[in-house]
Enzyme design. Sequence first.
Site, PDB file in Angstrom:
ATOM      1  CG  ASP A   1     -41.958   7.700  56.870  1.00 49.29           C
ATOM      2  OD1 ASP A   1     -43.094   8.008  57.285  1.00 49.29           O
ATOM      3  OD2 ASP A   1     -41.287   8.429  56.128  1.00 49.29           O
TER       4      ASP A   1
ATOM      5  CG  HIS B   1     -50.582   5.499  63.404  1.00 50.52           C
ATOM      6  ND1 HIS B   1     -49.318   5.776  62.934  1.00 50.52           N
ATOM      7  CD2 HIS B   1     -51.295   6.656  63.273  1.00 50.52           C
ATOM      8  CE1 HIS B   1     -49.269   7.028  62.530  1.00 50.52           C
ATOM      9  NE2 HIS B   1     -50.454   7.583  62.729  1.00 50.52           N
TER      10      HIS B   1
ATOM     11  CG  LEU C   1     -33.926  -7.309  70.559  1.00 50.64           C
ATOM     12  CD1 LEU C   1     -32.802  -7.047  69.560  1.00 50.64           C
ATOM     13  CD2 LEU C   1     -35.264  -7.477  69.830  1.00 50.64           C
TER      14      LEU C   1
END
Length: 245
Positions: free
Chosen positions: A15, A32, A126
């Site tokens: 956020d 962004h 991962l």
Amino acid sequence: MNPNNFPRHIAIIMDGNGRWAKQRHLPRVAGHKAGFDAVREVVKGCVEKKIEALTLFAFSTENWRRPEQEVDYLMNLFITALQREAKKLHKQNIKLRIIGDRDRFDKKLRDQIIKAEQLTANNTGLNLVIAANYGGRWDLQHAMQNIAQEIEQGTLRSQDVTSDLIQSRLTLADLPEPDLFIRTSGEQRISNFLLWQIAYCELYFTNVLWPDFTVAELDKALDFYVNRERRFGYISEQLQVDEHA
């Protein structure tokens, strides 16, 4: 910090991209783009620390309400990221998965998602999960619909519906539940993210805006986590007995 005490699964609400851009008198889309660079760094940090799974909340079911221009930019950024990063992730032995309702995405994006997932499907490092057009309520609704359908078909009875069964129908059923939840930018809400899965998660909130979230900030969150006593309904004395058994 002892790596043996690190969380197996970290979930992050990324956020603050828009506020980061506003502070710099830049358009929101610049935030962004900067946020995408932060994703790279955090993924690298999780790989180095041998974290088993990382789930990032990239786009919620509610984010379609944002200005059309911003949504279009995010969709194009998603496509570009998949095109550019999939091979890099594959070389790092990272397994990529996208969770959420894909029906609203255009065909080009859906095809890129499938291509990236197939390329990395057999990787053993991962587990990188991107939640896109995802909502925790959508996840639960989808699970319940599947269970209801099985009951209607007679392959399942109502008394068979247990917590474990519901868990098995959720999107991340094959991964350990998140141990550490991180939200950046100072907001202290769950925002419809992994509602079932974070029932016993440690919640870490930081004022740092997502584009400024570095590996050093990740270390702060990990330090918070390893110093927590996770009791799961027990009391401290019971856990101490188990540790010395």
